[in-house]
Every structure is written in structure tokens, then in C-alpha cells.
Design a protein around this motif. Structure first.
Motif, short mmCIF file in Angstrom:
data_model
loop_
_atom_site.label_atom_id
_atom_site.label_comp_id
_atom_site.label_asym_id
_atom_site.label_seq_id
_atom_site.Cartn_x
_atom_site.Cartn_y
_atom_site.Cartn_z
N TRP A 75 -3.21 11.61 3.28
CA TRP A 75 -3.15 10.60 2.21
C TRP A 75 -2.22 11.04 1.08
O TRP A 75 -1.40 10.25 0.60
N ASN A 76 -2.34 12.29 0.67
CA ASN A 76 -1.50 12.79 -0.43
C ASN A 76 -0.02 12.78 -0.07
O ASN A 76 0.84 12.48 -0.92
N ILE B 95 1.20 9.20 -0.42
CA ILE B 95 1.31 8.78 -1.82
C ILE B 95 2.54 9.41 -2.48
O ILE B 95 3.36 8.72 -3.10
N SER B 96 2.68 10.73 -2.33
CA SER B 96 3.84 11.41 -2.94
C SER B 96 5.14 10.98 -2.28
O SER B 96 6.18 10.89 -2.95
N TYR C 193 5.91 7.96 -1.04
CA TYR C 193 6.33 6.67 -1.60
C TYR C 193 6.86 6.83 -3.02
O TYR C 193 7.83 6.18 -3.42
N ALA D 11 2.65 3.27 -3.03
CA ALA D 11 1.81 4.45 -3.26
C ALA D 11 0.42 4.02 -3.73
O ALA D 11 -0.59 4.58 -3.30
N ILE E 135 -1.59 2.66 -0.82
CA ILE E 135 -2.17 3.76 -0.03
C ILE E 135 -3.41 4.32 -0.73
O ILE E 135 -4.43 4.61 -0.09
N PHE E 136 -3.33 4.45 -2.06
CA PHE E 136 -4.48 4.96 -2.81
C PHE E 136 -5.67 4.01 -2.66
O PHE E 136 -6.82 4.46 -2.51
N THR F 36 -3.53 14.35 -5.46
CA THR F 36 -3.61 12.89 -5.43
C THR F 36 -3.35 12.32 -6.82
O THR F 36 -2.59 11.35 -6.98
N GLY G 5 0.29 12.41 -7.83
CA GLY G 5 1.02 11.33 -7.19
C GLY G 5 0.75 9.99 -7.86
O GLY G 5 1.67 9.19 -8.08
N LEU G 6 -0.51 9.74 -8.21
CA LEU G 6 -0.89 8.48 -8.85
C LEU G 6 -0.24 8.35 -10.23
O LEU G 6 0.26 7.28 -10.60
N ALA H 286 3.30 7.45 -9.85
CA ALA H 286 3.41 6.03 -9.50
C ALA H 286 3.24 5.15 -10.73
O ALA H 286 3.98 4.19 -10.94
#
Length: 629
Positions: free
Chosen positions: A123-124, A127-128, A130, A139, A142-143, A157, A160-161, A164
């Protein structure tokens, strides 16, 4: 690794464990050479008849991703599929990471959707991936999927968020992430997370939140300082950016390349040449190597602060020049009105086997426009495709329209727009409208009115330009009609503002400003100067005031202009012969241009003024632009 390789070479019977150990060693040591050796060892292992396993592929894929070897990476992917290890979660995650580095998020997403099992790393990585490939919206998708799958987030995570949220300027969502961090106190010990929060708030134009968070950090590292300093610079608060840099140095933190580039960018925003020169001295004293990035920032700073000679010195002393360096030098000459010198640099770049890109060609065309080099500009523009294999973009068309329009070739400029293969942008129409103002062509301006407002209904500059065209013809009814449109749309023209640096301190003046501590002296000197100019034959050009008011009121409005206040302040506070450098956030008016020429002669001062479009060098009663502006 050399010692490990020596021992490895001395072993006659190597098992799979040893091969994997060496492949992993080279892949994890970083660097192009080590990563390449990892792939070479992998091929040697296969040649000796060994079959790769789930401990081999992750590091081979890592090396392919690091070196951006797309074809080899895809071939290894095929070998993974044949071996049946594509369902292994560790191998699958490595494939995701490799395609992320290739920029192929479509393939990464397909693999992700087909994974029989996903862990937090899966998942991470998505996210990273994208975020790094400039698709922050996906991203967040996906979260959302991650939450629905019941996965627990970790610091990676959240990083990455936050990236975004910064990319999307999604302040409310960023605050939500911040709230999660606060509720999970353990995560706040992560300095990367704190720095990411500061950067997110800065990117969302919430520097107050960022500063509050920054001030709460007791042990600030260089990244913390850089996040806050760059945030202020990006939000246009150059003053705070420079104050923070001083505080950073005072508190003993060590600036790095990112800090220096950001601070130099803030210096050129407000034409703080003395401060920028001090930063250059700091670089030399601290033994910073002036690499291409720092060197380019330095020459750009000197150019934008009006010291073209210093800019050229930095350029000539740079051991290596890249495309951006050449482009910055071309742009520097261009905005100073030295079009022929800009073309000379452009030709020197080509002679040094540096192929121009879209940006460099935009710079040289803009330089031709500022200097009125119509034939040269036409020649470069028409040779873009054949000589440099660059297809003209809207930016290039905008420069050529500006070039032709300034020179009075309005019909040719209009025909060029109509012949474009792509839809003209609002910048192109605005360039032609601006040319109509210069040439006082009301008929064409009226034709363009609807197109300009349709393309960019919130661009206040075009409304102001059209209003000024009507005002010059004393069509006050049309002026009021355009201004009513501006009020109805809630648009506001930014107030005129000028900056001047004295003793490394930058002073700001607004139109009619009376907030400065030397206001009385400034206006007394201004009145005295006004009298001297009248005795020298100066007559106010009230055509520069686009309001239907009495002539006396117009004259008073002219003397309230911010650049005049800045010049007078500099005359009071600097010694004879000192060069005065002024930055204006808008285009300087015709009367201020005339007044500044006269002041340069009467006061025996060189005055360098940068307005929103270009530089003007005033000396001995004349301007470097030769009144072509």
C-alpha cells in the motif's frame, strides 16, 4: 564490497545463498556501478545454471529500478512470471517499486490489483509511487482502499498522504492527517513526519500553521529550517524567508544547497542585492562548492537584482554549465533589454553542443521582444522545428505575438494567432491586447475583448489593460463598464508596491504610503524634487492616470506612485554616486519613466528599476530601453 568480491571469487563451489548475498550487497550499496554489478552477477549466476529464488529477484529488480533500465527490468519481470514467483509478496512489492521508479504507474497498478496478498509495504509503495509521479489524487484513492481493507497506517503512509495533500493543496485533508498524528503521540517523535507537516501547510498557503508547528520543534534539523524557509519563499514572503535564514545561521544550524538556492530566490524577489552578495560571501567562506545548481541560482539572483556584470562573472566561472544555466543567462540579458547579447549566448550554447529545449527558445524569443529584434525573432521562431526539432508551444507563440505587437505589426500578430494549429491560450490573447494598448488600436482591442474574457474570466490584468485602452481615448463610459465587470466578479487589482534595499535592509512602499518612519523627510524631499524637475522643464504626463478627474488631481496621483517614494528614500539614505535599485510589482507608468530619467540626470545617480516585465537602467537622463518598452 571489494573485499566481499575477493572472497567470493576465491570460492570454487558457490551455492545460491552466496550468489544472493553478493547480488543483495551490490544492490543495497547504492550507486550506478554497484547496481550494475548486481545485474551482471545475476546473469552470471544464471549462466552457471543456478535458478533465482524469491531472495534473488527483489534485489535485481531494485537495481533495475535504480538504473532505470526499463527493458532489462521488464525482461526480469518476465523471468519472475515464468518462475511462478510473481505471487510472492516480497517479489511483488519489488516489482511495484521498480515500475514506480520507471514512472509506469499503469503497470504498477495492474500488478497491485492482481496481488493475491498485500501488506503495508504494498500500500505504501503505491501511495508514494503516485505522489512521486505527480498523481496525488490517485494516491488518496489508494489510501481510501487501504482504509476499507482494514490496514493500519504507519509513518511512511502518513508521509505519502501529506505529500499528496501538499500536491493537491488539500488543506482540510492535511489537517485531518495532522489530527491523526497528534492522537498517536508516538508518531510525533518522527522528525520526517514533523517536517512533512510543515511542508504540507506551506504548500497549502497556510504558513501561519506551519510556523506554529515549526516554533514548537525544539531540535530543528536542516530539513526543518529548509521546509519553513522555502514555504515563506513560495508564498511570496521574501522578508520572512531572509529573516529565518539569518536566525538559522545564528542558531548554529548548517545551511545546505537547498537552503542557499531558496534564499537566493527570495533575494531576487525583492531585489536584495546586498543580502544576496552576503550569501555569496558566506558560500565562499564556508567552503561550499559552487556546483551547477548553486551557480545557476547565483547568476539568476545577480541578474534579477540588476547586476548583469556579476551574473556574467558567475556564469563564466562555472566549471560546468547545463541547459538551465545557459537559459538563465539568456533570460538575464533579455530582461535587461540586451537582445543581441542574449542571441550571442544562445549561439555560444549551440556551439558548445548544448541542444536548446522549449524553455531556452522561449527565453531567446522573449529577449528579441524586449529589444525589438523582429527579424531575428522571426528567424529563430521559424527555424525551431527544422533546426532544433522543437515544436512551437503556446509560450513561443505568446513571445512572437508580443514581439510583433510591440513593433507595431498588429495585423501580422493577429494572423499568426489565427493560423495556430493549437487553440490559443489566454496569455497569447493578452499579449495581443497589451500590444493594442501600446499602439492605441481600439478597434482590434474591442474584437479581442470577448476572447480574452472567455479564456481567462478571472485575469484582472486583461480587464485593467482594456480599461486603460478606453481611458486613453477618454471613453469613460466603456471604462466604467469594464470596471463594473471587475467589481461584479470580485476581482481586485494588486496595489502598486516598490522595494528598495539600503544597508542590507529592504524597505517597502505602497502608493501614497505614509507608514514609513521617515515619511516627513520623504515627502519634504519629494516636494523639493518636484520643484527642481519643473525648473528643468518637466511637464506631468497625465495620460498615465486612467481616471476621469481634474488635471491637478491626476498630477497629485502621479506623485504618490510607490517607485517615486522608494527613489526619494534611497536619495536621502545613500551617499552620492550610490546606485539605486528599485523593484516594482507592476509595470511602471510612462510619467514615472520620464521622472526617473530626469532624476538620474539631476541627482547624478544611476537608477536600476525592475518592473513586472523588464529592467530599466537610468543614467544621465536616458534609459537603457531607449523608450522601447
Amino acid at each position: 564490497m571489494p573485499q566481499a568480491q575477493f572472497i567470493f571469487d576465491g570460492i570454487d563451489f558457490k551455492n545460491l545463498f552466496l550468489w544472493n548475498f553478493m547480488i543483495r550487497g551490490y544492490a543495497c550499496n547504492g550507486g550506478s556501478t554497484s547496481s550494475f554489478k548486481s545485474i551482471v552477477l545475476y546473469r552470471e549466476m544464471l549462466a552457471f545454471g543456478w535458478k533465482a529464488d524469491k531472495f534473488t529477484y527483489p534485489f535485481v529488480l531494485k537495481a533495475c529500478g535504480y538504473l532505470l533500465l526499463v527493458e532489462i527490468g521488464r525482461r526480469v519481470h518476465g523471468e519472475v512470471v515464468v518462475s511462478g514467483l510473481d505471487s510472492d509478496i516480497y517479489v511483488g512489492n519489488s516489482l511495484l517499486a521498480m515500475y514506480m521508479k520507471f514512472g509506469d504507474m499503469g503497470m504498477a497498478r495492474m500488478l497491485f490489483d492482481r496481488m493475491p496478498e498485500r501488506d503495508l509495504t504494498s500500500w505504501n509503495t503505491m501511495i508514494s509511487g503516485y505522489v512521486k509521479n505527480e498523481n496525488p489524487k490517485e494516491a488518496l484513492v489508494i489510501f481510501d482502499m487501504m482504509e476499507k481493507a482494514g490496514m493500519t497506517v504507519d509513518g511512511t503512509t502518513l508521509l505519502g498522504l501529506l505529500s499528496a495533500c501538499a500536491g493537491l493543496m488539500a488543506l482540510e485533508l492535511g489537517k485531518g492527517v495532522h489530527g491523526y498524528v497528534v492522537r498517536h503521540n508516538a508518531e510525533m517523535s518522527n522528525k520526517f513526519l514533523r517536517n512533512a507537516l510543515i511542508e504540507m501547510y506551506c504548500s497549502c498557503n497556510s504558513t501561519a500553521y506551519a510556523r506554529r508547528l515549526f516554533d514548537e520543534v525544539k531540535l530543528k534539523d536542516t530539513v526543518s529550517w529548509n521546509s519553513m524557509i522555502s514555504g515563506c519563499e513560495q508564498s511570496g514572503d521574501a522578508f520572512e524567508c531572509l529573516r529565518l535564514f539569518c536566525k538559522m545561521v545564528t542558531e548554529g544550524a548548517l545551511p545546505d544547497e537547498v537552503t542557499i538556492v531558496t534564499v537566493l530566490g527570495a533575494c531576487d524577489q525583492i531585489m536584495a542585492l546586498q543580502f544576496g552578495t552576503s550569501v555569496h560571501s558566506y558560500l565562499v567562506k564556508k567552503g561550499f562548492g559552487v556546483n551547477t545548481i548553486v551557480g545557476t541560482s547565483l547568476l539568476d539572483m545577480y541578474s534579477k537584482c540588476g547586476s548583469l556584470a556579476s551574473s556574467r562573472c558567475v556564469f563564466d566561472e562555472m566549471p560546468e554549465k547545463n541547459l538551465v544555466s545557459w537559459s538563465a543567462m539568456v533570460t538575464g540579458y533579455g530582461v535587461h533589454g540586451k537582445g543581441r547579447e542574449a542571441i550571442t549566448i544562445f549561439q555560444a550554447m549551440i556551439a558548445n553542443n548544448v541542444c536548446p529545449d522549449e524553455g531556452v527558445l522561449t527565453s531567446v524569443l522573449s529577449a528579441c521582444s524586449h529589444a525589438g529584434l523582429v527579424n531575428e525573432g522571426r528567424q529563430i521562431f521559424h527555424g525551431m522545428t527544422t533546426k532544433y526539432n522543437v515544436k512551437p508551444t503556446p509560450a513561443h507563440y505568446s513571445c512572437v505575438v508580443d514581439l510583433l505587437g510591440r513593433a507595431g505589426h498588429l495585423n501580422e500578430a493577429y494572423e499568426l494567432i489565427k493560423s495556430m494549429e493549437v487553440v490559443p491560450t489566454d496569455d497569447i490573447w493578452a499579449a495581443l491586447l497589451s500590444a493594442c494598448r501600446l499602439q492605441r488600436n481600439v478597434n482590434l482591442a474591442e474584437i479581442l475583448e470577448q476572447k480574452v474574457f472567455e479564456m481567462n474570466p478571472k485575469g484582472v490584468g486583461s480587464y485593467v489593460c482594456l480599461s486603460n485602452i478606453y481611458a486613453a481615448e477618454k471613453r469613460w463610459g466603456d471604462v466604467e463598464r469594464v470596471r463594473a465587470m471587475v467589481r461584479k466578479k470580485g476581482l481586485k487589482k494588486p496595489p502598486g508596491c516598490s522595494f528598495v534595499e539600503v544597508d542590507k535592509k529592504v524597505h517597502r512602499f505602497l502608493v501614497g504610503d505614509r507608514s514609513h518612519q521617515q515619511t516627513e523627510h520623504i515627502y519634504a524631499k519629494l516636494e523639493d524634487l518636484k520643484q527642481q524637475l519643473k525648473e528643468a522643464g518637466y511637464k506631468p504626463d497625465t495620460n498615465s492616470v486612467f481616471y476621469d478627474v481634474d488635471k491637478e488631481v491626476k498630477e497629485k496621483m502621479l506623485w504618490d506612485h510607490s517607485e517615486r517614494l522608494a527613489i526619494v528614500f534611497a536619495l536621502i539614505n545613500t551617499g552620492p554616486g550610490t546606485i539605486i535599485r528599485i523593484t516594482k510589482n507592476l509595470r511602471t507608468c510612462g510619467d514615472c519613466h520620464t521622472v526617473t530619467k530626469l532624476i538620474s540626470k539631476l541627482m547624478c545617480r544611476e537608477i536600476i528599476m525592475r518592473d513586472i516585465r523588464r529592467f530599466h537602467h537610468f543614467k544621465d537622463g536616458s534609459c537603457s530601453c531607449s523608450d522601447y518598452w
